[in-house]
Design a protein around this motif. Structure first.
Motif, PDB file in Angstrom:
ATOM      1  N   ASP A 183       0.784  -1.240   0.000  1.00 46.11           N
ATOM      2  CA  ASP A 183       0.000   0.000   0.000  1.00 46.11           C
ATOM      3  C   ASP A 183       0.817   1.291   0.000  1.00 46.11           C
ATOM      4  N   ARG A 184       2.041   1.224  -0.506  1.00 47.08           N
ATOM      5  CA  ARG A 184       2.828   2.457  -0.615  1.00 47.08           C
ATOM      6  C   ARG A 184       3.916   2.310  -1.677  1.00 47.08           C
ATOM      7  N   MET A 185       4.519   3.419  -2.010  1.00 43.59           N
ATOM      8  CA  MET A 185       5.624   3.421  -2.962  1.00 43.59           C
ATOM      9  C   MET A 185       6.940   3.344  -2.197  1.00 43.59           C
ATOM     10  N   TRP A 186       7.900   2.633  -2.789  1.00 42.19           N
ATOM     11  CA  TRP A 186       9.217   2.433  -2.182  1.00 42.19           C
ATOM     12  C   TRP A 186      10.304   2.850  -3.173  1.00 42.19           C
ATOM     13  N   ALA A 187      11.454   3.186  -2.646  1.00 42.94           N
ATOM     14  CA  ALA A 187      12.599   3.568  -3.478  1.00 42.94           C
ATOM     15  C   ALA A 187      13.308   2.326  -4.026  1.00 42.94           C
ATOM     16  N   ASP A 188      14.042   2.543  -5.107  1.00 43.93           N
ATOM     17  CA  ASP A 188      14.971   1.544  -5.632  1.00 43.93           C
ATOM     18  C   ASP A 188      16.353   2.015  -5.213  1.00 43.93           C
ATOM     19  N   ILE A 189      17.018   1.223  -4.409  1.00 47.61           N
ATOM     20  CA  ILE A 189      18.373   1.562  -3.954  1.00 47.61           C
ATOM     21  C   ILE A 189      19.341   1.062  -5.001  1.00 47.61           C
ATOM     22  N   ARG A 190      20.167   1.959  -5.513  1.00 54.23           N
ATOM     23  CA  ARG A 190      21.177   1.578  -6.496  1.00 54.23           C
ATOM     24  C   ARG A 190      22.501   1.357  -5.787  1.00 54.23           C
ATOM     25  N   MET A 191      23.122   0.243  -6.118  1.00 50.06           N
ATOM     26  CA  MET A 191      24.382  -0.157  -5.487  1.00 50.06           C
ATOM     27  C   MET A 191      25.406  -0.465  -6.568  1.00 50.06           C
ATOM     28  N   GLU A 192      26.661  -0.336  -6.210  1.00 54.07           N
ATOM     29  CA  GLU A 192      27.743  -0.633  -7.147  1.00 54.07           C
ATOM     30  C   GLU A 192      28.859  -1.390  -6.455  1.00 54.07           C
ATOM     31  N   LYS A 193      29.640  -2.040  -7.326  1.00 50.94           N
ATOM     32  CA  LYS A 193      30.851  -2.721  -6.873  1.00 50.94           C
ATOM     33  C   LYS A 193      31.860  -2.636  -8.005  1.00 50.94           C
ATOM     34  N   LEU A 194      33.064  -2.299  -7.670  1.00 51.70           N
ATOM     35  CA  LEU A 194      34.139  -2.296  -8.654  1.00 51.70           C
ATOM     36  C   LEU A 194      34.758  -3.689  -8.672  1.00 51.70           C
TER      37      LEU A 194
END
Length: 174
Positions: free
Chosen positions: A161-172
């Protein structure tokens, strides 16, 4: 428990069947695809052999097996337009452990380690992924593997029942 991986070179009927099962599993849908509202969250999707052929044009796809049972798939594409940080030679990673027998046993960790080695072998230097804000289990796995948050796309997916963020992650990749 014998865990192994196989690169998919052409579409296979059993893979299409598994993807359709996972794509419509009400426990997995919130974790594996963004949804703009309840209707989309609850909608059914059908994947065809043709869809899989098209996906293979842009993705390197690897199948995850426990003993001889297909339990998941992982994939990557290089330099897609949806990267948060546009760095040439970046792999966008995706993974689904579709069968419950494959969850909570360290298979995701092994699978991602394997896929990272494949990306390195193919000359890639950086990996980026998105993980939904409410999926703390996956976030912990990615952090354990050395991924760090680089940003967020707010109001990205609908769940509970709500909107959520997309967490962007990285790795070298070293």
């Amino acid at each position: 428990m014998n865990i192994h991986f196989r690169k998919m070179l052409k579409p296979e009927e059993n893979v299409v069947e598994a993807l359709n099962r996972w794509e419509n599993d009400t426990k997995l849908v919130p974790l594996t695809r963004p949804n703009k509202d309840r209707v989309e969250l609850e909608s059914k999707r059908i994947i065809t052999m043709e869809d899989l052929y098209q996906r293979l044009e842009f993705h390197e796809i690897y199948l995850i097996f426990v003993d001889d049972q297909l339990v998941g798939e992982m994939n990557y594409m290089v330099d897609p337009p949806h990267l948060f940080k546009r760095t040439e030679g970046t792999a966008w990673l995706g993974i689904t452990i579709g069968e419950s027998v494959g969850r909570g046993k360290g298979i995701g960790y092994q699978a991602l380690s394997y896929l990272e080695n494949e990306m390195k072998r193919n000359g890639l230097k950086r990996i980026e992924l998105g993980v939904f804000e409410f999926n703390t289990t996956a976030q912990k796995l990615y952090q354990k593997l050395g991924y760090s948050e680089i940003g967020r796309v707010e109001a990205f997916t609908y769940y509970q029942d709500r909107m959520w963020a997309d967490i962007r992650m990285e790795k070298l990749i070293k």
